[in-house]
Design a protein around this motif. Sequence first.
Motif, PDB file in Angstrom:
ATOM      1  N   SER A 111      65.674  24.596  38.565  1.00 36.40           N
ATOM      2  CA  SER A 111      64.752  23.894  37.358  1.00 36.40           C
ATOM      3  C   SER A 111      65.624  22.841  36.808  1.00 36.40           C
ATOM      4  O   SER A 111      66.774  23.244  36.449  1.00 36.40           O
ATOM      5  CB  SER A 111      64.267  25.036  36.484  1.00 36.40           C
ATOM      6  OG  SER A 111      63.500  24.662  35.707  1.00 36.40           O
TER       7      SER A 111
ATOM      8  N   ASN B 145      75.399  26.672  46.048  1.00 37.25           N
ATOM      9  CA  ASN B 145      75.432  25.600  45.157  1.00 37.25           C
ATOM     10  C   ASN B 145      74.458  24.581  45.465  1.00 37.25           C
ATOM     11  O   ASN B 145      74.044  23.565  44.580  1.00 37.25           O
ATOM     12  CB  ASN B 145      76.995  25.013  45.376  1.00 37.25           C
ATOM     13  CG  ASN B 145      77.447  24.397  44.193  1.00 37.25           C
ATOM     14  OD1 ASN B 145      77.355  24.740  42.820  1.00 37.25           O
ATOM     15  ND2 ASN B 145      77.773  23.061  44.298  1.00 37.25           N
TER      16      ASN B 145
ATOM     17  N   THR C 195      80.940  26.681  39.839  1.00 39.43           N
ATOM     18  CA  THR C 195      79.900  27.623  40.111  1.00 39.43           C
ATOM     19  C   THR C 195      80.276  28.955  40.622  1.00 39.43           C
ATOM     20  O   THR C 195      79.234  29.941  40.811  1.00 39.43           O
ATOM     21  CB  THR C 195      78.778  27.076  40.736  1.00 39.43           C
ATOM     22  OG1 THR C 195      79.208  26.538  42.136  1.00 39.43           O
ATOM     23  CG2 THR C 195      78.337  25.763  40.079  1.00 39.43           C
TER      24      THR C 195
ATOM     25  N   ARG D  72      67.535  18.275  52.167  1.00 40.24           N
ATOM     26  CA  ARG D  72      66.243  18.743  51.364  1.00 40.24           C
ATOM     27  C   ARG D  72      66.645  18.122  49.843  1.00 40.24           C
ATOM     28  O   ARG D  72      67.547  18.038  49.354  1.00 40.24           O
ATOM     29  CB  ARG D  72      66.355  20.438  51.089  1.00 40.24           C
ATOM     30  CG  ARG D  72      65.159  20.673  50.449  1.00 40.24           C
ATOM     31  CD  ARG D  72      65.453  21.989  49.586  1.00 40.24           C
ATOM     32  NE  ARG D  72      66.337  22.065  48.651  1.00 40.24           N
ATOM     33  CZ  ARG D  72      66.315  21.407  47.343  1.00 40.24           C
ATOM     34  NH1 ARG D  72      65.039  20.846  46.956  1.00 40.24           N
ATOM     35  NH2 ARG D  72      67.478  21.017  46.811  1.00 40.24           N
TER      36      ARG D  72
ATOM     37  N   GLN E   6      72.360  23.502  36.476  1.00 44.04           N
ATOM     38  CA  GLN E   6      73.013  24.728  37.263  1.00 44.04           C
ATOM     39  C   GLN E   6      73.720  25.518  36.335  1.00 44.04           C
ATOM     40  O   GLN E   6      75.064  25.353  36.036  1.00 44.04           O
ATOM     41  CB  GLN E   6      74.054  24.175  38.051  1.00 44.04           C
ATOM     42  CG  GLN E   6      73.461  23.385  39.373  1.00 44.04           C
ATOM     43  CD  GLN E   6      74.556  22.902  40.102  1.00 44.04           C
ATOM     44  OE1 GLN E   6      75.130  21.432  39.823  1.00 44.04           O
ATOM     45  NE2 GLN E   6      75.074  23.480  41.050  1.00 44.04           N
ATOM     46  N   THR E   7      72.998  26.468  35.818  1.00 40.50           N
ATOM     47  CA  THR E   7      73.559  27.436  34.805  1.00 40.50           C
ATOM     48  C   THR E   7      73.981  28.467  35.583  1.00 40.50           C
ATOM     49  O   THR E   7      74.610  29.703  34.998  1.00 40.50           O
ATOM     50  CB  THR E   7      72.681  27.661  33.776  1.00 40.50           C
ATOM     51  OG1 THR E   7      71.596  28.233  34.100  1.00 40.50           O
ATOM     52  CG2 THR E   7      72.379  26.343  32.992  1.00 40.50           C
ATOM     53  N   LEU E   8      73.515  28.846  36.699  1.00 39.89           N
ATOM     54  CA  LEU E   8      73.757  30.147  37.519  1.00 39.89           C
ATOM     55  C   LEU E   8      75.298  30.117  38.012  1.00 39.89           C
ATOM     56  O   LEU E   8      75.845  28.871  37.918  1.00 39.89           O
ATOM     57  CB  LEU E   8      73.136  30.055  38.702  1.00 39.89           C
ATOM     58  CG  LEU E   8      71.480  30.512  38.780  1.00 39.89           C
ATOM     59  CD1 LEU E   8      70.952  30.485  40.051  1.00 39.89           C
ATOM     60  CD2 LEU E   8      71.022  31.451  37.831  1.00 39.89           C
ATOM     61  N   LYS E   9      75.700  31.311  38.178  1.00 36.76           N
ATOM     62  CA  LYS E   9      77.166  31.278  38.724  1.00 36.76           C
ATOM     63  C   LYS E   9      77.255  32.358  39.766  1.00 36.76           C
ATOM     64  O   LYS E   9      76.304  33.380  39.659  1.00 36.76           O
ATOM     65  CB  LYS E   9      78.250  31.858  37.690  1.00 36.76           C
ATOM     66  CG  LYS E   9      78.531  31.121  36.524  1.00 36.76           C
ATOM     67  CD  LYS E   9      79.595  30.063  36.719  1.00 36.76           C
ATOM     68  CE  LYS E   9      79.881  29.197  35.678  1.00 36.76           C
ATOM     69  NZ  LYS E   9      78.936  28.135  35.274  1.00 36.76           N
TER      70      LYS E   9
ATOM     71  N   ARG F  84      75.514  17.811  42.235  1.00 36.15           N
ATOM     72  CA  ARG F  84      76.084  19.287  42.151  1.00 36.15           C
ATOM     73  C   ARG F  84      77.419  19.434  41.547  1.00 36.15           C
ATOM     74  O   ARG F  84      78.169  18.503  41.721  1.00 36.15           O
ATOM     75  CB  ARG F  84      76.109  19.996  43.281  1.00 36.15           C
ATOM     76  CG  ARG F  84      74.666  20.117  44.152  1.00 36.15           C
ATOM     77  CD  ARG F  84      73.847  21.099  43.320  1.00 36.15           C
ATOM     78  NE  ARG F  84      72.769  21.412  44.025  1.00 36.15           N
ATOM     79  CZ  ARG F  84      71.524  20.988  44.118  1.00 36.15           C
ATOM     80  NH1 ARG F  84      71.541  19.798  43.403  1.00 36.15           N
ATOM     81  NH2 ARG F  84      70.413  21.274  44.522  1.00 36.15           N
TER      82      ARG F  84
ATOM     83  N   THR G  87      71.331  25.377  45.995  1.00 30.60           N
ATOM     84  CA  THR G  87      69.878  25.909  45.560  1.00 30.60           C
ATOM     85  C   THR G  87      69.106  24.751  44.872  1.00 30.60           C
ATOM     86  O   THR G  87      69.821  24.179  43.770  1.00 30.60           O
ATOM     87  CB  THR G  87      70.104  27.180  44.954  1.00 30.60           C
ATOM     88  OG1 THR G  87      70.858  28.077  45.977  1.00 30.60           O
ATOM     89  CG2 THR G  87      68.741  27.819  44.635  1.00 30.60           C
ATOM     90  N   ALA G  88      68.016  24.594  44.734  1.00 28.13           N
ATOM     91  CA  ALA G  88      67.253  24.029  43.911  1.00 28.13           C
ATOM     92  C   ALA G  88      66.714  24.657  42.974  1.00 28.13           C
ATOM     93  O   ALA G  88      66.205  25.951  42.859  1.00 28.13           O
ATOM     94  CB  ALA G  88      65.701  23.664  44.706  1.00 28.13           C
TER      95      ALA G  88
END
Lengths: 209, 209
Positions: free
Chosen positions: A40, A35, B205, B10, A44-47, B199, A37-38
């Motif tokens: 773009s 969650n 997520t 970070r 946050q569209t990743l799951k 986040r 993760t940096a």
Amino acid sequence: MSTLQKLQWRYATKKFDANTVLSQDKITLLKEAFNLTALSYGLQTLKMVVIEDKAKREKLVPIAYGQRQVADASHLLVLCIQSKIDETDINAHFNTIKSVRNTPDAILEPFKAQLTGTITKMTQIKKDNWATNQAYIALGNLMTVCAFEAIDSCPMEGFIPQKLDEALGLDTLGLKSVLLLPVGYRATDDMFAELKKVRKPLSQTIIDL
Amino acid sequence: MSTLQKLQWRYATKKFDANTVLSQDKITLLKEAFNLTALSYGLQTLKMVVIEDKAKREKLVPIAYGQRQVADASHLLVLCIQSKIDETDINAHFNTIKSVRNTPDAILEPFKAQLTGTITKMTQIKKDNWATNQAYIALGNLMTVCAFEAIDSCPMEGFIPQKLDEALGLDTLGLKSVLLLPVGYRATDDMFAELKKVRKPLSQTIIDL
């Protein structure tokens, strides 16, 4: 161990100890690390799908070309992109910024308008590639976090995404799997654990300008 | 700091301290960490360009849409893919395996033949996408290593690759830049350092199956 020793310790685990399970603390840490993760635009569209159930994972082994790690590891992480990315995601993102930081609309609106333009102009293929790239950032982050936490992992591109999505019902959730990461502990007899790491010398991969 | 505290520390550094420089030890560590990134098939076709020279980096600022971090950071890392990936790379890779591990040809040959088939069947676009994905793994790895080493960084997709390649002569080396990562130390007055991290909650997520 130093940072480099930890990175050296990591390897693509070929055989997991099927009888050891990661603690709930470690699993929570991996979820939080994913969650964080940096990504773009911060969008946050990743799951990440987390599967512990062995029977469920056993059915995925043929879909991953027989790679046993999918079932034998402690848990299977599945990194997914959304099949649809649009203004709904951008609105949600900027609402989150606003609620977390109390940033005034006057500051957020130009960024929101710009991002909306960028995203809505992308073709579906471009969106998929862009989102997939982000999944690879998460993969890189997770493998390194695993190394620091003495958790073994094995990154996998080799599986049939459509079949996996159907098997797990991800398609009905509007998700597309792009990467697998079984995590757990290496088997004491995984011969790959002892093999020397194969890497080019720095002189071939680094260019000092 | 715990792992999560380090990941929380970070952030995409907006303003670097232009007067502090990473030690040579840290730079060597980042090079080694890049070189240890887990890559598809173990095939190391990525290259990392490391630029310390300020004058050289100043010329890149307009190519990165004015983002000052490119010049103000201690060093600029440029992640590059090869414009051509073919059997030469596969042969070199298997020669490295052989020399490092003394693996007999009889064991290596089937893997080599399979990989040659996979790579040579790819279209140029597919190769570029595949190689670019690998650069994102390196980016994810490097950002996390930086966080663990208390090094600041700022991942950047926003620049004009062709112009950067020309400016640095990467095109003549058969390379294409895909990502930038300025690294160094945050300026004490970078207001972004103190902003709360935005986040989604894990419930949005992560999917436990």
